[in-house]
Motif scaffolding. Structure first.
Motif, mmCIF file in Angstrom:
data_model
loop_
_atom_site.group_PDB
_atom_site.id
_atom_site.type_symbol
_atom_site.label_atom_id
_atom_site.label_comp_id
_atom_site.label_asym_id
_atom_site.label_seq_id
_atom_site.Cartn_x
_atom_site.Cartn_y
_atom_site.Cartn_z
ATOM 1 N N SER A 897 0.908 -1.337 0.038
ATOM 2 C CA SER A 897 0.119 -0.208 0.182
ATOM 3 C C SER A 897 0.674 1.307 0.043
ATOM 4 O O SER A 897 1.853 1.307 0.770
ATOM 5 C CB SER A 897 -0.957 -0.038 1.324
ATOM 6 N N THR A 898 0.516 2.106 -0.756
ATOM 7 C CA THR A 898 1.210 3.414 -0.704
ATOM 8 C C THR A 898 0.296 4.675 -0.457
ATOM 9 O O THR A 898 -1.070 4.493 -0.542
ATOM 10 C CB THR A 898 1.924 3.815 -2.234
ATOM 11 N N LEU A 899 0.946 5.872 -0.302
ATOM 12 C CA LEU A 899 0.176 7.013 -0.003
ATOM 13 C C LEU A 899 -0.789 7.401 -1.242
ATOM 14 O O LEU A 899 -1.929 7.663 -1.000
ATOM 15 C CB LEU A 899 1.184 8.119 0.447
ATOM 16 N N ALA A 900 -0.403 7.196 -2.315
ATOM 17 C CA ALA A 900 -1.018 7.619 -3.630
ATOM 18 C C ALA A 900 -2.074 6.346 -3.819
ATOM 19 O O ALA A 900 -3.136 6.712 -4.378
ATOM 20 C CB ALA A 900 -0.052 7.580 -4.881
ATOM 21 N N ASN A 901 -1.752 5.122 -3.611
ATOM 22 C CA ASN A 901 -2.787 4.073 -3.999
ATOM 23 C C ASN A 901 -2.739 3.063 -2.704
ATOM 24 O O ASN A 901 -2.152 2.055 -2.820
ATOM 25 C CB ASN A 901 -2.109 3.336 -5.084
ATOM 26 N N PRO A 902 -3.509 3.504 -1.871
ATOM 27 C CA PRO A 902 -3.846 2.740 -0.633
ATOM 28 C C PRO A 902 -4.559 1.455 -1.192
ATOM 29 O O PRO A 902 -5.408 1.317 -2.055
ATOM 30 C CB PRO A 902 -4.688 3.612 0.229
ATOM 31 N N THR A 903 -4.243 0.369 -0.479
ATOM 32 C CA THR A 903 -5.125 -0.857 -0.793
ATOM 33 C C THR A 903 -6.389 -0.994 0.338
ATOM 34 O O THR A 903 -5.982 -0.580 1.539
ATOM 35 C CB THR A 903 -4.219 -2.259 -0.532
ATOM 36 N N ILE A 904 -7.398 -1.399 -0.127
ATOM 37 C CA ILE A 904 -8.703 -1.573 0.499
ATOM 38 C C ILE A 904 -9.182 -2.943 0.078
ATOM 39 O O ILE A 904 -9.361 -3.272 -0.901
ATOM 40 C CB ILE A 904 -9.508 -0.396 0.163
ATOM 41 N N ASP A 905 -10.105 -3.311 1.284
ATOM 42 C CA ASP A 905 -10.876 -4.696 1.055
ATOM 43 C C ASP A 905 -12.085 -4.521 0.075
ATOM 44 O O ASP A 905 -12.811 -5.170 -0.141
ATOM 45 C CB ASP A 905 -11.205 -5.402 2.006
ATOM 46 N N GLY A 906 -12.698 -3.212 -0.148
ATOM 47 C CA GLY A 906 -13.816 -3.011 -0.851
ATOM 48 C C GLY A 906 -13.932 -1.549 -1.061
ATOM 49 O O GLY A 906 -13.684 -0.575 -0.389
ATOM 50 N N ASN A 907 -14.433 -1.149 -2.341
ATOM 51 C CA ASN A 907 -14.376 0.140 -3.001
ATOM 52 C C ASN A 907 -15.678 0.478 -3.597
ATOM 53 O O ASN A 907 -15.821 1.523 -4.537
ATOM 54 C CB ASN A 907 -13.269 0.446 -3.672
#
Length: 978
Positions: A897-907
């Protein structure tokens, strides 16, 4: 289900009884939007520039014919909607997105904007939508602080009973109307020739028997002096009840977004997770022990191995074990005893609103060609939220010497060498922080208008002077005085055995506070009123915003070409804006002493001088491939006392090659000048949940916003291209499709506390002066100052269709409107955030100042008019969307996960559609009609939107910007006109 059905049936029967008969009709907003004002008669194919009201010139055309798209809500359509506020009606247009109301902005204390009703075209912010009353500017409703409502007028102050129509110009119009028309214009036009008497009485409530509302209005109009004069008067009162707490069925699961406690950059798990059944992991209503301090370690509380961790203090000072649940990510957790620590369902769902308005106008023809007029306007709005939020503490340190510690707990501390307890509490014994805002609007206008003939040409002219004021009294009852709280919570026993504040027990009399009363942090219902009175006070600020305007304009047709008359309009205006005010001694104290608010009296003024020229030039008429071709141009020079001069302009054309098709094109340079709040805000502050960028710990931080007198106007380039199709082979059908593009340079924004701290930590050292850390290394205060720092771009498409045809004994009216938000980009420090397709609204995650809106909004209606009854069904809705377009969705095998592209379990966030049903029935030969409206007919629940990491404590799992949170709503009433 049976219980709800029975309640609905009972509600229907009650409303039918009030109405006296079964009348169904629609809230047809669309019915008036498509067919804008009637096309003016034209003696030739050339367009004519004419005067609208008295403030300068506007092109009076059908909305399908104007070079800039115009939608209109007429009297009948506004009456069919029967809302208690004009903003609620206008905000249903798809081109408007994210306006403020008492339903979606009730919890904001520090800015003082809670309770205002604003309009927001294109999702660009209410401060970029120019709101006019009969073509004249309106004074801002509040100074505001760091909000898109800063500098926006309050639609509550408009005299609804005399509104003839509402014109919405969906495009940049600064050259014609002046500053703030960057996104467009909403012009509320009065029926100045009304003669007779008319009135309305209506009541309403939700299917859950709350948010009861009432509206009563009366308007009078009469000629005098052999019809040389005319007088108008209207008065109105409207009110709606507060819904305390959020007890709706959809809000029973505590839906929250949080950091994944199991995440590491290499374990393939997402950094962000969404969970149901969430509450606070660091606090409960009566106090929760979260850790232990041992020995001399001063600043580190130990959780693992703390034998007292998980002790929850409840009613009467009793204590129970607390289960922290399966997922803990401070300050939240999922599972366990989440319902005992939950707070998001306690805030008011909507505010109590009381609104009174009065308006008077008198005009007189002093000659056959000249008339004078005077107008007086007054309104008073009070918005009350008795339960805005709780005053919480996540990091209390209670020493073993505190006399309120129960003996068993103290003995456990001593046995385990625990010197202090780490506690969190939402202070159930203290009153919830409330917001109580009263705004009093006054307006005085004097003017003269007339016409004359010069060199055989007819000219019209007008001039007026206007003063408008808004007195905004912001109060925060139940506000916690932080220094008093600190002194009261640190208590000891004196030599006589009495429990006293420790400041009164030390050897230094200079520290004494005779008024201090010890506060017991262990339990609910364990503190006296004397303690509460010592810790809490009402914060307040009283600010007056004043706007003075003097304007003159003229229009005529001094020239002609072979294609028709050339119209010319020109004018000048001088405006002065001022803010002045006072605040309480405690609010003015430095450093900030209140939990929220901390108002400061702002003082400042600026003035504006401007002049404009506008023209319509027919270029061709009645030739092959050009039944008509017109050019419309305008230029305005504006000089600001704070930032110098700026030039805005507009160039547009309409081309009709054949009867069936009309093409329109505009290009304009538009501006939004900094508001009084942007320039002169003396500083307002409030506490917010905050993530320290150094160690990702979360705690309360005070955020202070101050003005910046060095700001420059925002500049925007706007392009509009459209086509109107009116096929002769389908009589009564018209359709328009318009593309718009708005590029803003130097957009004014405050970074916000979190972003200031983040950028400071990333090495932007200029911002570190705004981030104040205490002796323990934790951030105490972050200062915000608006700057011309952003680039923003919005583009999309508007579609509008209407079809009227006779069927059977009546007429069928079909309307469809839609707006597709193709792009809503915000550019900052080289990064671009795309806000189109985001449904999280004000809870947008990690978006800062980014624009945001669902991908599309729509409204479709079908109405049938069979005298004396009119019935209409409307469907309105939005597309599904996301939390953030930059999120990477994964549940396993995730990248780092990065500041520009965080990872998430649902969007994903669901879209929604609502059906509204209403009916108007005229009582023959009586001048009266009965009406009934049912909004959200199917009681559609809002999509669940997870509370954000920084705002979930306040907002919970709901999104009020785009979703109806109240449920099915009934309104019934009677109106008359003689």
């Amino acid at each position: 289900m049976m219980k709800e059905t029975n309640s609905v049936t009972a509600a229907v029967r009650r409303t039918l009884g009030i109405a006296g008969s079964t009348l169904l009709a629609l809230t047809t907003l669309a019915a008036g939007t498509a067919s804008a004002q009637e096309a003016q008669s034209q003696e030739s194919s050339g367009a004519v520039l004419d005067v609208v009201t008295v403030t300068g010139t506007r092109i009076v055309r059908d909305g399908y014919e104007a070079p800039t798209p115009i939608s209109v809500l007429g009297t009948e359509q506004l009456a069919q909607m029967a809302t208690t506020n004009l903003a609620d009606s206008v905000n249903r247009l798809p081109a408007l997105s994210g306006g403020r109301s008492s339903h979606n902005y009730s919890g904001n204390i520090s800015s003082g904007t809670a309770g205002i009703n604003t309009l927001n075209l294109r999702g660009l912010g209410a401060n970029r939508t120019l709101v006019l009353l009969d073509g004249k500017r309106m004074v801002p409703a509040t100074l505001g602080t760091g909000d898109t409502a800063t500098g926006a007028p309050d639609v509550n102050s408009i005299p609804t009973a005399l509104i003839q129509r509402v014109e919405i110009v969906t495009g940049g119009a600064s050259a014609v109307y002046g500053s703030d028309a960057l996104a467009g214009v909403v012009n509320f036009i009065l029926d100045k020739e009304f003669t007779g008497i008319k009135g309305t009485a209506q009541v309403g409530e939700t299917t859950y028997h709350d948010n009861e509302s009432q509206l009563y209005s009366l308007a009078l109009g009469a000629p005098f002096a052999d019809s040389r004069g005319h007088v108008l008067f209207s008065a109105e009162w409207a009110g709606s009840d507060e819904i305390r707490g959020n007890n709706r069925p959809w809000n029973d699961a505590g839906y929250q977004l949080m950091n994944n406690p199991a995440y590491t950059p290499t374990n393939g798990q997402p950094q962000l997770i969404k969970r149901f059944n969430t509450g606070m992991s660091q606090a409960t209503a009566g106090g929760l022990i979260t850790g232990c301090y041992y020995g001399t370690a001063p600043n580190t509380a130990v959780q693992a191995g703390c034998p007292l961790r998980g002790t929850d203090f409840v009613e009467g000072g009793a204590y129970l074990p607390f289960n922290f649940g399966s997922v803990i990510s401070n300050p939240y957790m999922s599972g366990g005893d989440w319902e005992r620590s939950r707070n998001d369902n306690l805030q008011s769902l909507t505010m109590q609103m009381d609104r009174s308005t009065a308006f008077g106008r008198a005009s007189f023809d002093v000659t056959d060609n000249t008339s004078v007029f005077a107008e007086l306007g007054w309104s008073k709005t009070r918005a009350i939220n008795h339960h805005a939020l709780r005053t919480f503490d996540f990091n209390l340190k209670i020493p073993v010497t505190n006399p309120f510690i129960p003996d068993e707990i103290r003995n456990g501390m001593i046995a385990n060498n625990v010197t202090s307890l780490a506690m969190g509490t939402t202070n159930a014994d203290l009153p919830p922080l409330a917001g109580d805002n009263t705004r009093t609007f006054k307006r005085y206008a004097l003017g003269v208008e007339g016409s004359f003939t010069m060199a055989g040409d007819d000219w019209s002219w007008d001039a007026y002077a206007q003063r408008s004021t808004t007195e905004a009294l912001q109060t925060a009852p139940g506000n916690r005085i932080n220094p008093n709280y600190t002194k009261a919570i640190n208590s000891v026993r004196d030599p006589s055995g009495r429990i006293v504040c420790s400041v009164n027990a030390d050897a230094n009399p200079a520290n004494d506070d005779p008024a201090c009363v010890p506060y017991n942090p262990f339990g609910i219902g364990v503190n006296s009123q004397a303690v509460i009175d010592y810790i809490t006070e009402t914060g307040w600020a009283d600010q007056e915003l004043t706007q003075d305007v003097v304007a003159i304009s003229a229009s005529g047709q001094p020239f002609s070409s072979w294609a028709g008359p050339i119209s010319l309009a020109f004018g000048a205006e001088h405006r002065r804006e001022e803010v002045d005010g006072v605040a309480s001694v405690l609010d003015e104290a430095s450093p900030s002493v209140f939990f929220a608010g901390n108002y400061h009296a702002s003082k400042g003024d600026y003035n504006v001088t401007e002049g404009f020229v506008e023209t319509v030039v027919p270029l061709a008429a009645n030739v092959p491939a050009a039944q008509s071709l017109d050019f419309n141009g305008a230029v305005r020079w504006t000089d600001y006392s704070t930032s110098g001069d700026v030039v805005t302009w507009k160039a547009g054309t309409t081309w009709q090659p054949i009867d069936d098709i009309r093409v329109r094109l505009t290009r304009s340079r538009d501006i939004r000048a900094p508001s009084l709040g942007d320039l002169f805000n003396a500083g307002q502050s409030g506490g917010s949940n905050f993530t320290d960028p150094r160690d990702q710990s979360q705690y309360l931080v005070t955020s202070v916003t101050i003005g910046n007198p060095e700001l420059k106007p925002e500049e925007a380039d706007t392009t509009g291209i459209g086509i109107v199709f009116s096929p002769r082979f389908i009589p009564g059908f018209t359709m328009s499709i318009d593309y718009y593009s708005i590029e803003i340079d130097g957009a004014i924004a405050s970074l916000g506390a979190q972003e200031n701290a983040n950028r400071c930590e990333r090495g932007i050292t200029d911002l570190c002066r705004y981030v104040i850390r205490g002796a323990d290394g934790k951030i105490v205060t972050v200062y915000n100052q608006p700057q011309n720092i952003l680039g923003q771009e919005a583009s999309g498409y508007d579609v509008e269709m209407s079809y009227n045809l006779p069927i059977g004994p009546g007429d069928l009216q079909l309307r469809a409107l839609g707006t597709y938000f193709d792009k809503l980009q915000t550019k900052d420090s080289g990064a671009t955030v795309e806000g189109s397709g985001l449904n999280a609204g004000g809870a947008g995650i990690g978006l800062g100042n980014a624009l945001q809106s669902p991908k599309y909004r729509y409204l479709v209606s079908a109405g049938y008019n069979w005298e004396p009854v009119t019935a209409t069904l409307t469907m309105r809705g939005i597309s599904s969307g996301k939390y953030n377009n930059s999120f990477i969705v994964c549940t396993e095998g995730c990248p780092t996960s990065t500041l520009a592209n965080p990872t998430i379990d649902g969007n994903h966030i669901d879209g929604v559609k609502y059906f509204d049903l209403s009916l108007n029935g005229k009582l023959l030969d009586s001048g009266a009609e009965l009406f009934m409206v049912v909004e959200n007919l199917l009681n559609e629940e809002p999509a669940l939107v997870a509370g954000t990491r920084g705002g979930g404590y306040y907002n919970g799992q709901d999104n009020a910007d785009y979703y109806d949170r109240l449920g099915r709503y009934y309104r019934v009433g009677v109106r008359f006109q003689f």
